[in-house]
Enzyme design. Sequence first.
Site, short mmCIF file in Angstrom:
data_model
loop_
_atom_site.label_atom_id
_atom_site.label_comp_id
_atom_site.label_asym_id
_atom_site.label_seq_id
_atom_site.Cartn_x
_atom_site.Cartn_y
_atom_site.Cartn_z
CE LYS A 158 10.41 -25.16 -63.36
NZ LYS A 158 11.81 -25.38 -63.72
N1 PPE Z 1 15.06 -27.43 -68.29
C1 PPE Z 1 15.20 -27.33 -66.95
C2 PPE Z 1 15.92 -28.38 -66.21
C3 PPE Z 1 14.63 -26.22 -66.30
O1 PPE Z 1 14.76 -26.12 -64.98
C4 PPE Z 1 13.95 -25.24 -67.04
C5 PPE Z 1 13.35 -24.05 -66.36
C6 PPE Z 1 13.83 -25.40 -68.43
C7 PPE Z 1 14.40 -26.51 -69.02
C8 PPE Z 1 13.05 -24.43 -69.28
O2 PPE Z 1 11.69 -24.52 -68.98
P1 PPE Z 1 10.71 -23.27 -69.16
O3 PPE Z 1 11.04 -22.31 -68.07
O4 PPE Z 1 9.35 -23.84 -69.01
O5 PPE Z 1 10.97 -22.70 -70.50
N2 PPE Z 1 13.95 -23.66 -65.15
C9 PPE Z 1 13.28 -22.75 -64.24
C10 PPE Z 1 13.93 -22.70 -62.90
C11 PPE Z 1 15.43 -22.69 -62.91
C12 PPE Z 1 16.13 -21.55 -62.35
O6 PPE Z 1 15.56 -20.77 -61.61
O7 PPE Z 1 17.32 -21.43 -62.64
C13 PPE Z 1 13.12 -21.37 -64.82
O8 PPE Z 1 13.78 -21.06 -65.82
O9 PPE Z 1 12.35 -20.61 -64.28
#
Ligand code: PPE
Length: 313
Positions: A158
């Site tokens: 990330k």
């Molecule tokens: N794919 C991407 C590209 C991604 O950025 C996120 C989170 C996810 C999948 C899901 O990951 P998780 O949060 O671990 O379940 N994106 C973060 C930031 C993006 C935003 O602020 O908009 C978030 O959801 O916090």
Amino acid sequence: MAFGNTKWIWMNGKFVPWHEATFHVSAHALHYGSGVFEGVRCYETANGPAVFRLDDHLARLYASAAVYGIEIPAEPEELAEATCELISLNGFSSCYVRHISFYGSDSLALHPGNCPVQVAILAWPWGSLLGAAATSGVRITVSPWLKFHSQMMPTRAKACGQYLNSILAVRDAVARGYHEALLLNSQGHIAEGSSENLFVVCDGRIFTNDERDSILLGITRDSVIEIARDLGYDVETQTLHLEDLLNADEAFFTGTAAEIAPVSEVDGKPIGNGLAGRITTQIRNAFVAAVAGFDRRYEHWLTPVEQTAEVVI
Ligand code: PPE
């Protein structure tokens, strides 16, 4: 500003007032996106605020940092403690938390060389990223932008600069009147949303893809897989084709910012009956119960925030 009444920021080991939390314009990360971050949520529970899967998010932060040679100048335990203190000092009962570590100011050669690594934590109240669409259904479009292949940049990391790809996709989608973009990968398979993973439901079975399709391995995704299996569903990870989504009975996005949001249509074509599906709603309710501490099976995902009395600056 979207940041509401955040008073304190944690920066390199100290709590500083919001307006003093600044870095120099020559910082390497500002020019090249050479940083890594996490998005974490803190939820209100009967026993006070609790951070959802904090250790897992921090583990991913350190793994992302390792990819780019960023040596975070703090131990994970210190960041975990600082996260809870920050939430308490700001007086939040629930909030979104952003950890960021990046190359600071020394030189603007691409090789970060001796650029000092900075680390900071922000917290602010933030409702669901997709707003009302998170309940009524998210209208998405297949993006003309492809998700970069994980051999170009590791999608499991990330990292700040990697998000320019998502920004292109979401800006295009919103400009064309949709809530969110769906990115295909270079093989033409489904990758993910600009900031969410995708699940599809077909004949009572649940499917999602994995890192082989160039996605970020979401922590919400992982939580949903476990919750859905505990509810008795069969969850399979496999490549998802666009037809799988278009012919699905239900589909939903998962992500920390977006939480669990039903996908109601793709480029104007309704998914199922175009409303939040039954299984999606069931999983979402179980997730809400888990994050709020109502389901003891998932208590180990919650880090309670103790009350902190004062700031030591
Ligand atoms: N794919 C991407 C590209 C991604 O950025 C996120 C989170 C996810 C999948 C899901 O990951 P998780 O949060 O671990 O379940 N994106 C973060 C930031 C993006 C935003 O602020 O908009 C978030 O959801 O916090």
